[in-house]
Design a protein around this motif. Structure first.
Motif, PDB file in Angstrom:
ATOM      1  N   VAL A   1       8.236  17.545  -8.983  1.00  0.00           N
ATOM      2  CA  VAL A   1       8.203  16.094  -8.825  1.00  0.00           C
ATOM      3  C   VAL A   1       8.817  15.692  -7.488  1.00  0.00           C
ATOM      4  N   LYS A   2       9.945  16.352  -7.193  1.00  0.00           N
ATOM      5  CA  LYS A   2      10.606  16.024  -5.927  1.00  0.00           C
ATOM      6  C   LYS A   2       9.697  16.338  -4.741  1.00  0.00           C
ATOM      7  N   GLN A   3       9.019  17.464  -4.869  1.00  0.00           N
ATOM      8  CA  GLN A   3       8.110  17.856  -3.794  1.00  0.00           C
ATOM      9  C   GLN A   3       7.003  16.821  -3.606  1.00  0.00           C
ATOM     10  N   ASN A   4       6.506  16.367  -4.743  1.00  0.00           N
ATOM     11  CA  ASN A   4       5.440  15.364  -4.714  1.00  0.00           C
ATOM     12  C   ASN A   4       5.902  14.126  -3.937  1.00  0.00           C
ATOM     13  N   ILE A   5       7.093  13.678  -4.271  1.00  0.00           N
ATOM     14  CA  ILE A   5       7.583  12.460  -3.623  1.00  0.00           C
ATOM     15  C   ILE A   5       7.871  12.716  -2.143  1.00  0.00           C
ATOM     16  N   GLU A   6       8.406  13.887  -1.876  1.00  0.00           N
ATOM     17  CA  GLU A   6       8.739  14.210  -0.493  1.00  0.00           C
ATOM     18  C   GLU A   6       7.500  14.215   0.407  1.00  0.00           C
ATOM     19  N   GLY A   7       6.343  14.434  -0.200  1.00  0.00           N
ATOM     20  CA  GLY A   7       5.097  14.468   0.570  1.00  0.00           C
ATOM     21  C   GLY A   7       4.728  13.129   1.155  1.00  0.00           C
TER      22      GLY A   7
ATOM     23  N   MET B   1       2.445   5.993  -5.768  1.00  0.00           N
ATOM     24  CA  MET B   1       2.065   5.984  -7.184  1.00  0.00           C
ATOM     25  C   MET B   1       0.799   6.809  -7.403  1.00  0.00           C
ATOM     26  N   GLU B   2      -0.159   6.636  -6.492  1.00  0.00           N
ATOM     27  CA  GLU B   2      -1.406   7.388  -6.608  1.00  0.00           C
ATOM     28  C   GLU B   2      -1.123   8.887  -6.648  1.00  0.00           C
TER      29      GLU B   2
ATOM     30  N   GLU C   1      -0.513  13.688 -11.147  1.00  0.00           N
ATOM     31  CA  GLU C   1       0.185  14.701 -11.945  1.00  0.00           C
ATOM     32  C   GLU C   1       0.747  14.156 -13.251  1.00  0.00           C
ATOM     33  N   GLY C   2       0.610  12.905 -13.493  1.00  0.00           N
ATOM     34  CA  GLY C   2       1.187  12.361 -14.716  1.00  0.00           C
ATOM     35  C   GLY C   2       0.995  10.857 -14.783  1.00  0.00           C
ATOM     36  N   ASP C   3       1.930  10.183 -15.488  1.00  0.00           N
ATOM     37  CA  ASP C   3       1.804   8.736 -15.645  1.00  0.00           C
ATOM     38  C   ASP C   3       3.082   8.027 -15.255  1.00  0.00           C
ATOM     39  N   VAL C   4       2.910   6.936 -14.527  1.00  0.00           N
ATOM     40  CA  VAL C   4       4.054   6.084 -14.262  1.00  0.00           C
ATOM     41  C   VAL C   4       4.047   5.030 -15.360  1.00  0.00           C
ATOM     42  N   ILE C   5       5.079   5.027 -16.180  1.00  0.00           N
ATOM     43  CA  ILE C   5       5.024   4.112 -17.317  1.00  0.00           C
ATOM     44  C   ILE C   5       5.853   2.856 -17.125  1.00  0.00           C
TER      45      ILE C   5
ATOM     46  N   PRO D   1       0.808  -1.219   0.000  1.00  0.00           N
ATOM     47  CA  PRO D   1       0.000   0.000   0.000  1.00  0.00           C
ATOM     48  C   PRO D   1       0.842   1.269   0.000  1.00  0.00           C
ATOM     49  N   ARG D   2       2.000   1.201   0.634  1.00  0.00           N
ATOM     50  CA  ARG D   2       2.866   2.377   0.665  1.00  0.00           C
ATOM     51  C   ARG D   2       3.239   2.763  -0.758  1.00  0.00           C
ATOM     52  N   VAL D   3       3.672   1.777  -1.542  1.00  0.00           N
ATOM     53  CA  VAL D   3       4.026   2.040  -2.939  1.00  0.00           C
ATOM     54  C   VAL D   3       2.799   2.541  -3.685  1.00  0.00           C
TER      55      VAL D   3
END
Lengths: 120, 690
Positions: free
Chosen positions: B235-241, B194-195, B200-204, B188-190
């Motif tokens: 993007v970095k900010q998104n992940i840091e969240g 991903m969610e 904001e975009g697509d994980v391909i 679920p963490r992953v």
């Protein structure tokens, strides 16, 4: 004043534990609810900044309550509380708009980090 | 460090509740195996229990509940059919859990050995369902290599997508993420990470594959290629969240990097990361374990006796309590006021109110101490079920009047003797189904347990429709054990069952007949101030009647004087009081003094002599005729004072050894009076004659 949190869990023990963690770290506990329905009602009454939501509860479970709260306030920040072995439920909750989840047993540092992140 | 010990009491209380609920529900499940609501409820209880244990850092208990919960999960998903073998296994687990909880209460340290056997059994069931061996989820984090965002398994098609997207203004980023070493629920963490990205975009592309990631089948690191219009910082900010990240790195996707030799990108630590040691301990270990810590020598345990008794009180009773106390305060003030003005009239009025209030308070406090016998009874259906199974008999337990209330002390002491009697009924009373059928009885035996209040006492009866006691069998059995039965009536023969060491069981089973007979039950009931009677009819059944005082702490007593000292005699043992003349009414036989009471010669107990008190010279005495253990005794006292309600205070342990006093009480003038323990005194008399 710290951020207001609504704690939802059917076990008094868990609520106390969480409350203790929160209050020691500068959060304010707006209210506590012991089932999903109470959670929805109390959310509307107290408008907390954040909700910690247990997943397994009698009657209205955490996911239904999450949906109920989200329906009332789309911007509601709900952090799910889950135990190991509830992958699917957690994923369902994420789909339904949970901002994060914390895993029991609660580790103070992790819980606070998650809540801080959820509110930033 | 947060201290869990504060929550211990609450933990124990709630654990007990959940265990009881589990016991009840699992028992019900056996008769309704398809009741999904029930399974869900059971699952929830088990789950909550596990969560609580884990939070307290009780690893052993957590492990067992976790495995048990898995089983309920199989029931839920239909992978496993409920059958009585599984139910028995679950019951075993529940028993073990309550044992573990008891150990924890006593501040014993738990070890995995305590549950190994059950875990093995549970795992066997589990592997029969999943078809694979379940190994303990070992999360030993391997020596961590530096994090790199280099994608190793990128396919041609992915590159195509990236190129096309670039033409439409999308950026491609290569991202590597490392989760905290102790992260739980990695799947679920992953999924959550991903969610957030996919908003904001697509994980391909991901390494390992999305399936593996969402199942949590990876160590701590994973990589992905992300297409978005956001810039690198966003993007970095998104992940840091996200929480629970140890580190991550993100950079513009550069095609050439992903072939052949990898150019390592720098490791970028996630911002708030107070703990930098790479091999963080698993979470469970990081939890403080205040209780399991070995205690330092000479250090006092943190919890006195480890067993802070608590009781749940109806809120309305507490509210009334508060009301009464506040009323009392009002009258105290009035008294204060009246006494200042020296108004005797007003003082009297207020005192009247105060005395009314104190008696109301007294009554209420007693009520608050009351507990329903259901606290004890609820365990029995389960027990009878197990007994029936073990003995190969069919039986049913009917419970009546479980809402009857008794003093908490009595209730908690009651379970042991009741269990003994129940076992006795199940083992010796109820016959084998075939035998029952031959006798024209229903195959299924019935044991009826009922409780009801009768005046100032509570009666508990345990009745079975089994074979009853056969005086002849009793006689033979007693004689074979060297007990003299000459001249005994049938009734006396039957009551031999209470004879110390007597057991009619042909062989020792693990159900009853453990060497302690019903005499132990009798003694226990006696300790509680109660009495035990038995009625039995051959082939019809046996009935035990336990009579208990409503409360232990306040009793009606007969106040007497022996010599110049005041003593209290509990009124419930007193049959009658007669005035006697020492010389005329007492008959001396060869070895003892007796008194003629209702055509029967009963032993006389000279209390003054027994308690070594100088007796009064007068030959005029009172004989209190008491009934103890089915026989009468005449207890001689010098003077009667009268009947009075007294509060029992416990005696110091050293004084308790005297075995002549039940306790002490404070009488009107502030002096202390001892309460005579008539049962032990009579017992002592009997033994001294042997």
């Amino acid at each position: 004043m710290g951020k207001k949190v609504l704690i939802v869990d059917d076990a008094v023990f868990m609520r106390m534990k969480l409350k203790d963690i929160l209050e020691k770290n500068g959060y304010e506990v707006a209210d506590e609810a012991q089932n999903g329905q109470e959670a929805i009602d109390k959310y509307q009454a107290t408008k907390p900044d954040l909700v910690t939501m247990d997943i397994t509860m009698p009657d209205v479970d955490g996911i239904e309550a999450l949906k109920g709260i989200k329906a009332f306030d789309g911007g509601a920040k709900v952090v799910m509380c889950s135990a190991m072995g509830q992958q699917e439920m957690v994923m369902e909750a994420i789909k339904a708009g949970a901002v994060d989840f914390i895993v029991k047993p609660f580790d103070t540092e992790r819980v606070i980090k998650a809540l801080d992140k959820a509110l930033s | 460090m947060d201290d869990n010990s504060v929550y211990r009491d609450l933990f124990f209380e709630e654990s007990d509740d959940h265990l009881q609920q589990l016991n009840d529900n699992v028992l019900e499940l056996e008769s309704e195996p398809d009741n999904m609501d029930l399974v869900n409820e059971i699952f929830r209880s088990a789950h909550t229990l596990k969560g609580m244990a884990a939070t307290m850092g009780y690893d052993v208990m957590t492990k067992l509940t976790h495995k048990m919960e898995n089983m309920f999960d199989f029931f839920k998903s239909g992978k496993l059919k409920v059958n009585s073998d599984y139910i028995s296994l679950i019951f075993k687990c529940l028993d073990r859990l309550s044992q573990l909880i008891e150990d924890l209460r006593d501040e014993k340290e738990l070890s995995n050995q305590q549950i190994e056997d059950l875990l093995a059994e549970l795992e066997k069931v589990e592997s029969s369902v999943t078809g694979k061996k379940t190994t303990a989820a070992s999360q030993t984090s391997t020596a961590q290599s530096p994090l790199t965002s280099v994608q190793e398994q990128l396919e041609e098609a992915d590159l195509d997508v990236i190129q096309k997207a670039a033409a439409e203004g999308y950026h491609a980023y290569s991202i590597a993420i490392r989760l905290d070493a102790g992260t739980l629920l990695k799947g679920p963490r992953v999924f959550l990470i991903m969610e957030k990205l996919e908003q904001e975009g697509d994980v391909i592309h991901t390494e390992p594959s999305v399936d593996l990631l969402e199942n949590g089948d990876f160590e701590t690191d994973f990589k992905l290629v992300f297409l978005t219009k956001d810039n690198l910082d966003e993007v970095k900010q998104n992940i840091e969240g996200n929480s629970e990240l140890a580190a991550f790195c993100a950079e513009e996707f550069a095609e050439q990097k992903h072939y052949g030799a990898a150019v390592k990108s720098q490791l970028q630590a996630a911002k708030p990361q107070p703990q930098t040691q790479p091999a963080a301990k698993p979470v469970a270990k990081a939890q403080p374990k205040p209780v399991q810590k070995p205690r330092k020598k000479g250090e006092k345990p943190a919890h006195n006796n480890a067993r802070n008794q608590s009781i749940r009180v109806d809120l309305t009773r507490l509210d009334r309590f508060l009301n009464l106390v506040s009323e009392l305060v009002v009258y105290r003030n009035q008294l204060d006021d009246a006494s200042k003005r020296n108004s005797e009239e007003e003082v009297k009025d207020s005192l009247e109110q105060v005395s009314r209030l104190t008696s109301e308070l007294q009554e209420l406090v007693l009520k608050i101490r009351m507990q329903q016998v259901s606290v004890v009874f609820t365990r029995f259906p389960r027990m009878v079920r197990d007994l029936a199974r073990d003995l190969g008999k069919e039986m049913e337990l009917v419970i009546e009047g479980e809402e009857t209330e008794l003093d908490k002390t009595v209730v908690s002491e009651l379970s042991e003797p009741l269990i003994h009697l129940l076992r006795n009924s199940a083992d010796h009373g109820i016959e084998q189904p075939d035998v029952r059928e031959q006798m024209g009885k229903p195959r299924k035996g019935t044991i009826k347990l009922s409780a009801y209040q009768e005046g100032n006492r509570v009666n508990i009866t345990l009745e079975d429709d089994g074979k009853g006691l056969d005086p002849q069998v009793m006689k033979e059995s007693a004689e074979s054990k060297g007990i003299d039965t000459t001249g005994m009536s049938d009734d006396e023969l039957i009551h031999l069952i209470f004879h110390p060491g007597f057991s009619t069981a042909k062989k020792v089973t693990n159900i009853s007949g453990r060497g302690v007979g019903l005499d132990a039950v009798m003694a226990k009931i006696g300790e509680l101030g109660g009495s035990l009677e038995m009625k039995t009819e051959l082939h019809v059944g046996t009935k035990f009647i336990i009579k208990l005082p409503l409360t232990l702490s306040i009793i009606q007593a007969l106040m007497v004087k022996i010599g110049a000292e005041v003593f209290a005699v509990p009124l419930d043992v007193v049959e009658r009081v007669v005035m006697i003349n020492d010389e005329k009414d007492l008959i001396k036989t060869s070895d003892q003094e007796v008194y003629r009471f209702q055509e029967e010669l009963i032993p006389v107990i000279r209390t003054a002599h027994l308690l070594q008190i100088p007796d009064t010279a007068s030959t005029k005495k009172f004989a209190i005729i008491v009934k103890s253990d089915h026989s009468y005794h005449a207890v001689l006292v010098s003077e009667l004072i009268g009947q009075q309600e007294i509060v029992i205070k416990k005696l110091d342990a050293a004084l308790q050894k005297l075995q002549k006093y039940q306790g002490a009480t404070i009488i009107g003038n502030g002096a202390v009076a001892l309460i005579l323990d008539i049962n032990s005194i009579c017992q002592g008399k009997k033994e001294s004659q042997k």
